[in-house]
Design a protein around this motif. Structure first.
Motif, mmCIF file in Angstrom:
data_model
loop_
_atom_site.group_PDB
_atom_site.id
_atom_site.type_symbol
_atom_site.label_atom_id
_atom_site.label_comp_id
_atom_site.label_asym_id
_atom_site.label_seq_id
_atom_site.Cartn_x
_atom_site.Cartn_y
_atom_site.Cartn_z
ATOM 1 N N THR A 117 38.390 33.133 44.942
ATOM 2 C CA THR A 117 37.866 33.151 46.442
ATOM 3 C C THR A 117 37.366 34.079 47.289
ATOM 4 O OG1 THR A 117 37.740 30.610 46.450
ATOM 5 C CG2 THR A 117 36.984 32.173 48.535
ATOM 6 N N LEU A 118 38.622 34.356 47.440
ATOM 7 C CA LEU A 118 39.439 35.756 48.878
ATOM 8 C C LEU A 118 38.240 37.084 47.695
ATOM 9 C CD1 LEU A 118 43.106 35.174 49.169
ATOM 10 C CD2 LEU A 118 41.274 35.078 51.158
ATOM 11 N N LYS A 119 38.468 37.872 46.188
ATOM 12 C CA LYS A 119 38.297 38.318 45.872
ATOM 13 C C LYS A 119 36.401 38.776 45.761
ATOM 14 C CE LYS A 119 41.757 40.478 44.159
ATOM 15 N NZ LYS A 119 42.072 41.846 44.568
ATOM 16 N N ALA A 120 36.239 36.856 45.910
ATOM 17 C CA ALA A 120 34.467 36.860 46.202
ATOM 18 C C ALA A 120 33.796 37.514 47.555
ATOM 19 C CB ALA A 120 34.151 35.308 45.593
ATOM 20 N N LYS A 121 34.582 37.319 48.395
ATOM 21 C CA LYS A 121 34.334 37.350 49.804
ATOM 22 C C LYS A 121 34.711 38.608 50.192
ATOM 23 C CE LYS A 121 36.318 33.719 52.132
ATOM 24 N NZ LYS A 121 37.502 33.229 53.241
ATOM 25 N N GLU A 122 35.435 39.618 49.400
ATOM 26 C CA GLU A 122 35.439 40.615 49.780
ATOM 27 C C GLU A 122 33.862 42.158 50.175
ATOM 28 O OE1 GLU A 122 38.102 42.516 46.830
ATOM 29 O OE2 GLU A 122 39.627 41.526 48.524
ATOM 30 N N ASN A 123 33.936 42.793 50.916
ATOM 31 C CA ASN A 123 32.725 43.419 50.674
ATOM 32 C C ASN A 123 31.918 42.823 51.479
ATOM 33 O OD1 ASN A 123 34.476 45.699 50.184
ATOM 34 N ND2 ASN A 123 34.662 45.672 48.243
ATOM 35 N N LEU A 124 31.669 41.967 51.912
ATOM 36 C CA LEU A 124 29.735 40.698 51.858
ATOM 37 C C LEU A 124 29.782 41.592 53.338
ATOM 38 C CD1 LEU A 124 30.066 37.909 50.439
ATOM 39 C CD2 LEU A 124 28.636 39.389 49.730
ATOM 40 N N GLU A 125 28.446 42.378 53.755
ATOM 41 C CA GLU A 125 28.335 42.269 55.172
ATOM 42 C C GLU A 125 27.629 40.794 55.314
ATOM 43 O OE1 GLU A 125 25.584 45.098 55.138
ATOM 44 O OE2 GLU A 125 26.332 46.503 53.771
ATOM 45 N N GLY A 126 27.323 40.389 56.933
ATOM 46 C CA GLY A 126 27.935 39.559 58.021
ATOM 47 C C GLY A 126 28.439 38.631 58.339
ATOM 48 N N SER A 127 28.459 37.387 58.439
ATOM 49 C CA SER A 127 29.006 36.577 58.499
ATOM 50 C C SER A 127 29.035 35.188 57.147
ATOM 51 C CB SER A 127 29.341 35.753 59.358
ATOM 52 O OG SER A 127 29.437 36.543 61.142
ATOM 53 N N ILE A 128 29.967 34.719 56.882
ATOM 54 C CA ILE A 128 29.851 33.509 56.067
ATOM 55 C C ILE A 128 29.832 32.737 56.183
ATOM 56 C CG2 ILE A 128 31.049 32.468 53.859
ATOM 57 C CD1 ILE A 128 31.883 35.185 53.249
ATOM 58 N N THR A 129 28.661 31.799 55.902
ATOM 59 C CA THR A 129 27.884 30.625 56.342
ATOM 60 C C THR A 129 28.657 29.971 55.449
ATOM 61 O OG1 THR A 129 25.447 30.968 55.941
ATOM 62 C CG2 THR A 129 26.667 31.636 57.767
ATOM 63 N N ASN A 130 28.837 29.456 54.642
ATOM 64 C CA ASN A 130 29.049 29.372 53.653
ATOM 65 C C ASN A 130 29.567 29.283 52.284
ATOM 66 O OD1 ASN A 130 28.895 25.808 52.227
ATOM 67 N ND2 ASN A 130 26.930 26.144 51.288
ATOM 68 N N LEU A 131 30.378 29.232 50.786
ATOM 69 C CA LEU A 131 30.865 29.641 49.763
ATOM 70 C C LEU A 131 30.651 28.222 49.522
ATOM 71 C CD1 LEU A 131 33.141 32.006 49.303
ATOM 72 C CD2 LEU A 131 33.783 29.727 48.374
ATOM 73 N N THR A 132 30.203 28.516 47.821
ATOM 74 C CA THR A 132 30.423 26.461 47.467
ATOM 75 C C THR A 132 31.453 27.571 45.511
ATOM 76 O OG1 THR A 132 28.885 26.055 47.512
ATOM 77 C CG2 THR A 132 29.079 25.194 46.208
ATOM 78 N N LEU A 133 32.353 26.906 44.778
ATOM 79 C CA LEU A 133 32.067 27.391 43.425
ATOM 80 C C LEU A 133 31.707 26.392 43.110
ATOM 81 C CD1 LEU A 133 34.231 28.955 41.409
ATOM 82 C CD2 LEU A 133 35.955 27.261 42.361
ATOM 83 N N VAL A 134 30.925 27.263 41.638
ATOM 84 C CA VAL A 134 30.012 26.263 41.008
ATOM 85 C C VAL A 134 30.845 26.139 39.893
ATOM 86 C CG1 VAL A 134 27.643 26.368 39.774
ATOM 87 C CG2 VAL A 134 28.346 27.610 41.816
ATOM 88 N N ASN A 135 30.968 24.397 40.457
ATOM 89 C CA ASN A 135 31.679 23.433 39.006
ATOM 90 C C ASN A 135 32.921 24.437 38.454
ATOM 91 O OD1 ASN A 135 29.855 22.187 39.307
ATOM 92 N ND2 ASN A 135 28.640 22.577 37.942
ATOM 93 N N GLU A 136 33.061 24.708 37.352
ATOM 94 C CA GLU A 136 33.946 25.079 36.249
ATOM 95 C C GLU A 136 33.995 25.968 36.053
ATOM 96 O OE1 GLU A 136 31.093 24.257 33.465
ATOM 97 O OE2 GLU A 136 32.185 23.087 34.830
ATOM 98 N N LEU A 137 34.916 26.780 35.491
ATOM 99 C CA LEU A 137 35.004 28.573 34.941
ATOM 100 C C LEU A 137 33.953 28.269 33.596
ATOM 101 C CD1 LEU A 137 38.852 28.584 33.866
ATOM 102 C CD2 LEU A 137 37.754 29.651 35.758
ATOM 103 N N LYS A 138 33.116 29.717 33.473
ATOM 104 C CA LYS A 138 32.540 30.054 32.648
ATOM 105 C C LYS A 138 33.217 31.341 32.049
ATOM 106 C CE LYS A 138 28.938 27.875 35.703
ATOM 107 N NZ LYS A 138 28.097 27.507 36.386
ATOM 108 N N ILE A 139 31.981 31.316 30.821
ATOM 109 C CA ILE A 139 32.172 32.369 29.346
ATOM 110 C C ILE A 139 31.241 33.206 30.072
ATOM 111 C CG2 ILE A 139 32.404 33.069 27.350
ATOM 112 C CD1 ILE A 139 33.536 30.675 26.895
#
Length: 181
Positions: A72-94
């Protein structure tokens, strides 16, 4: 080779003359991103076409080395603007990654991250984070936006068109009746 045992039924769509049956691939309980298997049938049930974007030699460890919170921390890195919502989509994927004459397979976390920038313009980023290294493998803004110009904009759109046949010379013609919303 088509891994028939890994195909997961998605839906069946009927038209006046045909039926389309769609599948995705699930390997060891994990969805394979960008996989699709489609069969086109006549109204009599005869197969007339199939398309196979499936993978027969998947070799990936199903054990993630980084936690969901680290991803989650890695996914938020280097995004411009304010994060209003963050959702992990279900389970791991390939995630299959094409490489010269073969595919690499990565175990990934998938996130949908909604943002708003200083101008009030929203963003919705589909983000894939490698579950082993924490590297962001893909980030795509699902929101398309064009900055308006003061007083509006006048746009003349042209394209190189083959107006009679693709063996005849092409012409640069205006593209008319285009609606942009």
């Amino acid at each position: 080779n088509i891994p028939v045992a890994e195909l997961n039924f998605v839906n069946s769509v009927k038209s006046e003359n045909y039926e389309y049956v769609n599948f995705t691939q699930v390997h060891d309980g994990l969805q394979v991103l960008n996989s699709r298997f489609t069969v086109k049938l006549t109204s009599e049930g005869e197969v007339i076409l199939f398309g196979a974007d499936v993978f027969s030699s998947i070799n990936v460890s199903s054990i993630q080395t980084i936690s969901e919170s680290e991803a989650t921390l890695k996914a938020k890195e280097n995004l411009e603007g304010s994060i209003t919502n963050l959702t992990l989509v279900n389970e791991l994927k390939i995630l299959p990654i094409p490489e010269f004459k073969r595919n690499l397979y990565k175990l990934v976390y998938e996130f949908l991250i909604e943002t708003i920038d200083a101008s009030g313009i929203p963003g919705k980023y589909k983000t894939l984070v490698d579950a082993e290294t924490g590297t962001v493998l893909m980030r795509k803004n699902l929101v398309s936006h064009v900055h308006p110009t003061p007083g509006g904009a006048e746009v003349n759109l042209t394209g190189i068109l083959y107006t009679t046949h693709n063996y005849n010379p092409s012409l640069v013609n205006p593209i008319v009746n285009l609606a942009v919303t």
